[in-house]
Design a protein around this motif. Structure first.
Motif, PDB file in Angstrom:
ATOM      1  N   ILE A  93      70.436  53.178  40.945  1.00 36.17           N
ATOM      2  CA  ILE A  93      69.403  52.407  40.262  1.00 36.17           C
ATOM      3  C   ILE A  93      68.066  52.931  40.742  1.00 36.17           C
ATOM      4  O   ILE A  93      67.879  53.198  41.936  1.00 36.17           O
ATOM      5  CB  ILE A  93      69.545  50.893  40.492  1.00 36.17           C
ATOM      6  CG1 ILE A  93      68.510  50.142  39.663  1.00 36.17           C
ATOM      7  CG2 ILE A  93      69.453  50.529  41.946  1.00 36.17           C
ATOM      8  CD1 ILE A  93      68.805  48.678  39.472  1.00 36.17           C
ATOM      9  N   ASP A 153      69.693  53.514  45.841  1.00 33.97           N
ATOM     10  CA  ASP A 153      68.423  53.188  45.187  1.00 33.97           C
ATOM     11  C   ASP A 153      67.263  53.973  45.800  1.00 33.97           C
ATOM     12  O   ASP A 153      66.146  53.497  45.851  1.00 33.97           O
ATOM     13  CB  ASP A 153      68.148  51.691  45.240  1.00 33.97           C
ATOM     14  CG  ASP A 153      68.057  51.157  46.658  1.00 33.97           C
ATOM     15  OD1 ASP A 153      68.245  51.922  47.619  1.00 33.97           O
ATOM     16  OD2 ASP A 153      67.786  49.945  46.807  1.00 33.97           O
ATOM     17  N   ALA A 156      67.256  45.225  38.344  1.00 33.76           N
ATOM     18  CA  ALA A 156      67.689  45.534  39.712  1.00 33.76           C
ATOM     19  C   ALA A 156      68.559  44.410  40.266  1.00 33.76           C
ATOM     20  O   ALA A 156      69.607  44.672  40.866  1.00 33.76           O
ATOM     21  CB  ALA A 156      66.478  45.761  40.606  1.00 33.76           C
ATOM     22  N   ARG A 182      72.432  44.959  41.277  1.00 34.11           N
ATOM     23  CA  ARG A 182      72.766  44.736  42.692  1.00 34.11           C
ATOM     24  C   ARG A 182      73.841  43.665  42.851  1.00 34.11           C
ATOM     25  O   ARG A 182      74.773  43.820  43.643  1.00 34.11           O
ATOM     26  CB  ARG A 182      71.521  44.329  43.474  1.00 34.11           C
ATOM     27  CG  ARG A 182      70.566  45.443  43.740  1.00 34.11           C
ATOM     28  CD  ARG A 182      69.340  44.942  44.520  1.00 34.11           C
ATOM     29  NE  ARG A 182      68.241  45.869  44.433  1.00 34.11           N
ATOM     30  CZ  ARG A 182      68.175  47.009  45.102  1.00 34.11           C
ATOM     31  NH1 ARG A 182      69.141  47.358  45.907  1.00 34.11           N
ATOM     32  NH2 ARG A 182      67.128  47.807  44.956  1.00 34.11           N
ATOM     33  N   SER A 198      64.421  53.250  42.064  1.00 33.31           N
ATOM     34  CA  SER A 198      63.667  52.418  43.012  1.00 33.31           C
ATOM     35  C   SER A 198      62.531  51.676  42.316  1.00 33.31           C
ATOM     36  O   SER A 198      62.066  50.654  42.816  1.00 33.31           O
ATOM     37  CB  SER A 198      63.132  53.275  44.154  1.00 33.31           C
ATOM     38  OG  SER A 198      62.310  54.307  43.651  1.00 33.31           O
ATOM     39  N   ASP A 219      62.591  44.110  38.059  1.00 32.68           N
ATOM     40  CA  ASP A 219      63.208  43.137  38.957  1.00 32.68           C
ATOM     41  C   ASP A 219      64.497  42.540  38.404  1.00 32.68           C
ATOM     42  O   ASP A 219      65.490  42.428  39.115  1.00 32.68           O
ATOM     43  CB  ASP A 219      62.225  42.009  39.294  1.00 32.68           C
ATOM     44  CG  ASP A 219      61.068  42.487  40.158  1.00 32.68           C
ATOM     45  OD1 ASP A 219      61.211  43.535  40.820  1.00 32.68           O
ATOM     46  OD2 ASP A 219      60.028  41.806  40.180  1.00 32.68           O
TER      47      ASP A 219
END
Length: 102
Positions: free
Chosen positions: A39, A64, A48, A52, A41, A45
């Protein structure tokens, strides 16, 4: 590109061992086909968090360390934020290189 993990990512892409995009990657995680997930960096949000959580729940390693641009250049496709490697050989080598610090 001198990063060995990104070089392997390019090879995995050419070998057809990648899933790209959030939906396809989550599907690969759920069907236990994803061996390692990347994923960006600089991913959003919500994206991610979703990726995660799926990786954590299904116990899939997550990397990441790379930006959207790094992943896009490595795979030769624009705007790559989420992708997974579906081959155990490629993923094992990538995780070994990550442990060694590339």
């Amino acid at each position: 590109m001198t990063d060995k993990i990104l070089n392997l990512l390019g090879l995995a892409k050419r070998a057809g061992m990648l899933t790209t995009g959030e939906d396809k990657t989550i599907e690969a995680i759920q069907h236990k086909k994803a061996k390692v997930v990347f994923i960006a960096s600089d991913a959003g949000d919500s994206t991610a968090k979703k990726v995660r959580n799926k990786c954590s729940y299904y116990n899939v390693p997550l990397i990441d360390d790379y930006t959207n641009e790094n992943l896009s250049i490595a795979t030769g496709a624009p705007n790559r934020v989420v992708l997974s490697v579906t081959d155990s050989g490629f993923s094992r080598k990538m995780l070994q290189l990550k442990e060694k610090g590339k």
